[in-house]
Design a protein around this motif. Sequence first.
Motif, short mmCIF file in Angstrom:
data_model
loop_
_atom_site.label_atom_id
_atom_site.label_comp_id
_atom_site.label_asym_id
_atom_site.label_seq_id
_atom_site.Cartn_x
_atom_site.Cartn_y
_atom_site.Cartn_z
N UNK A 89 -9.56 -9.13 -3.15
CA UNK A 89 -11.01 -9.26 -3.34
C UNK A 89 -11.43 -8.76 -4.72
N UNK A 104 -10.22 2.58 -16.72
CA UNK A 104 -9.00 3.35 -16.54
C UNK A 104 -8.69 4.21 -17.76
N UNK A 149 -4.05 -0.33 -18.77
CA UNK A 149 -3.54 1.03 -18.61
C UNK A 149 -2.01 1.08 -18.71
N UNK A 188 -12.05 -6.15 -6.12
CA UNK A 188 -12.56 -4.77 -6.09
C UNK A 188 -13.03 -4.31 -7.46
N UNK A 189 -13.77 -5.17 -8.16
CA UNK A 189 -14.34 -4.76 -9.46
C UNK A 189 -15.47 -3.78 -9.21
N UNK A 216 -8.16 4.68 -8.32
CA UNK A 216 -6.97 5.55 -8.25
C UNK A 216 -5.79 4.88 -8.94
N UNK A 271 -1.41 4.36 -1.38
CA UNK A 271 -2.61 4.42 -0.53
C UNK A 271 -2.23 4.83 0.89
N UNK A 305 0.83 -1.20 0.00
CA UNK A 305 0.00 0.00 0.00
C UNK A 305 0.87 1.26 0.00
N UNK A 334 1.28 2.97 -11.17
CA UNK A 334 1.48 1.63 -10.62
C UNK A 334 0.13 0.94 -10.52
N UNK A 335 0.03 -0.24 -11.10
CA UNK A 335 -1.23 -0.98 -11.06
C UNK A 335 -1.37 -1.76 -9.76
N UNK A 336 -2.60 -2.05 -9.38
CA UNK A 336 -2.83 -2.77 -8.12
C UNK A 336 -3.95 -3.77 -8.34
N UNK A 348 -1.78 8.49 -5.42
CA UNK A 348 -1.80 7.16 -6.04
C UNK A 348 -2.10 7.23 -7.53
N UNK A 349 -3.02 8.13 -7.94
CA UNK A 349 -3.44 8.11 -9.34
C UNK A 349 -2.41 8.71 -10.29
N UNK A 380 -6.32 -6.34 -6.36
CA UNK A 380 -6.72 -6.63 -5.00
C UNK A 380 -7.07 -8.10 -4.81
N UNK A 429 -5.72 3.03 -11.28
CA UNK A 429 -5.86 3.04 -12.73
C UNK A 429 -5.58 4.43 -13.30
N UNK A 430 -5.21 5.37 -12.42
CA UNK A 430 -4.88 6.71 -12.88
C UNK A 430 -6.05 7.68 -12.84
N UNK A 462 -8.16 -5.13 -16.30
CA UNK A 462 -8.46 -3.73 -16.00
C UNK A 462 -7.18 -2.97 -15.67
N UNK A 463 -6.27 -3.65 -14.94
CA UNK A 463 -5.01 -3.00 -14.56
C UNK A 463 -4.03 -2.96 -15.73
#
Lengths: 358, 281
Positions: free
Chosen positions: A84, A100, A155, A86-87, B177, A53, A48, A78-80, A73-74, A82, B179-180, A151-152
């Motif tokens: 879970x 994204x 981008x 987190x969709x 976040x 974060x 994190x 850097x992609x993250x 963070x944005x 999770x 994802x930018x 999704x990650x």
Amino acid sequence: MTTVLQLSNVSKIYAGVPALDRVTLSVPGNSYVSLLGPSGSGKTTLLRVIAGFEEPDRGSVTLDGKRIDGTPAHRRGIGFVFQTFALFPHLSVARNVAFGLENRETGPSLDAAAIRRKVAEMIDLVGLKGLEDRGVTQISGGQRQRVALARTLVTEPRLVLLDEPLGALDANLRTRMRGELRAIRERLGVTFLHVTGSETEALAMGDTVIVLDRGHVGQIDGPDALYNRPASPAVARFLNCYNLFEGRLGDGAFVSPVGALPLPPRAEPLGGGPAYAVRYDRVEVRPPNAPVAPDEVGITGAFVASEYTGSSVLSFFQLPDGRVFEVEDHLSHRAPPVYAPQETYGLVWKRDAALVFA
Amino acid sequence: MHSTVIKPILAVYTGLFLLFLYGPLLVLAILSFQTGPEGGPQFPIIEWSTYWYQHLFGLTPPSRIAPLPIEESLVRSLVLAVATMIVSTVLGVSAAQAFRTRFRGSGVVFYLIVLGMMVPGVLVGLGMALVANTLGIDRHWWGTAFVLHVVYTFPFAFLVMLAIFNRFDQSMEEAAWSLGVSPARTFRKVTFPLIFPGVLSAMLFAFTLSYDEFSRTLFASGRDLTLPLAIYGTFSVEIHPNVFAFGVLTTLFSFALLGVYAVLMTLSVRRAKRVAIQEDA
């Protein structure tokens, strides 16, 4: 190899308790790095902090030579992924993947057609073709994992952090996703930093394995070196394949609660001890009175129980001081052992098979 | 305990509860169909008629009974309720969002906000009137009374949103976040659509509480009356069944509002429900 991510002396304290304690490590580019640590070792906190974060209390985080601690963070790139996933539950699979590209603050601006094409390519790459219009609640766990990854990745981050990405999947799927994660990473050439609490997963996935022990780095090594030469008793304990004895280094022997254990011939003690370690599968079980050769170490223990895992059998022996000692027999080159409960056996290993920590 | 004992007791209890809840309304509804203009607000019903409903809309021949002075006050109350709803909901959502991170003094601020719904309305209304007089501010339904309505309904909206955010999975925002996507856009594109059912509930609370607010408005609204005040004003002269007819219409309006709320809620919850079912499977 170029370094993508560099952490120097990163510390993070929660309510007086250090979660990260002067963590210094570097992550090479275009590689798969696993970060192994038991729960409470600070591995999620570390991730994190890298993602932005949380901010470190001290130390610096550098990505591609630029300091990024303090950057929101944005804006880190850097992609993250999770645990879970987190969709976004209100969006379809394709809209999740496109999210994204459509909403990010920076990065090349793409027209709708270009976004559609990239999204379609990525969905194809992770094997979700045909599910584009499904709601993310209408697909299976493994498919959701792929959406989170797609999704990650779409981008194009420099570095992807994966927080126990296989933890929410069942065992069967986990094994398959291991291979797929590696394959997808190799095809895209990005760096994955994969956090896990499972030593087998860390060893299987990582080109490099970082072991985190109570907030600081215990060892950074290749999986093979890590497995065969853990740098400290703590690391050996996480690997879950070493019998450990505490005690002290004496003259030519290690003085443990079960007696003096002769040191390996070319003893160059490792740090973090004192401790004496011998791997489960290096131990041979013999009748109690069988002779012990000069290049061997022998102790005795009473058989308690055994656990059959298919390719090997794990047997538990109780030593005179009450501790449990484990022996692993690989069935490919030994017949399944049959031991009598409560019966005493000799436990013997080669002197140079042991590791000594000073 | 045996259910043979408990069940009948609970049934009687529930029956009584419903009777007390809807009894007055039912009596009101029946009496609103009294004949007019000579029929009064009491039993027996001399003759069934819709005279008082026609009287409300000025469709009856002139009589000694003046039409209810509600036209303007109804508009005032609706405008006030809508304005209060918008402001309180915006404040409630923002405040609850702020409370997601524990900031310094958040405990004190929490109780300060909640105080708005705890203190007796008459006191606040009176206090506001005194303050306005001292400072030389004119009292108006759109000024002093509006402020009190917001102070009163904001805590309700805030508490509803606090409960909603409590169950909100923050990792979805962090995912956006990473994802930018900027925090502001993340709120608009991810957070808000997901908390929307809660926002609807907060709006409903704020609207209904403001619409029939009496005690605070009594002292703070000045010359122009809101609907509850106007209706109360007619009681002090003589009560005619036209008030009951209006009560029935208002109740129907409330039910219609609840209906709209239910439809919107079903639409936005249906998705969430699918999530839950999928998670179980």
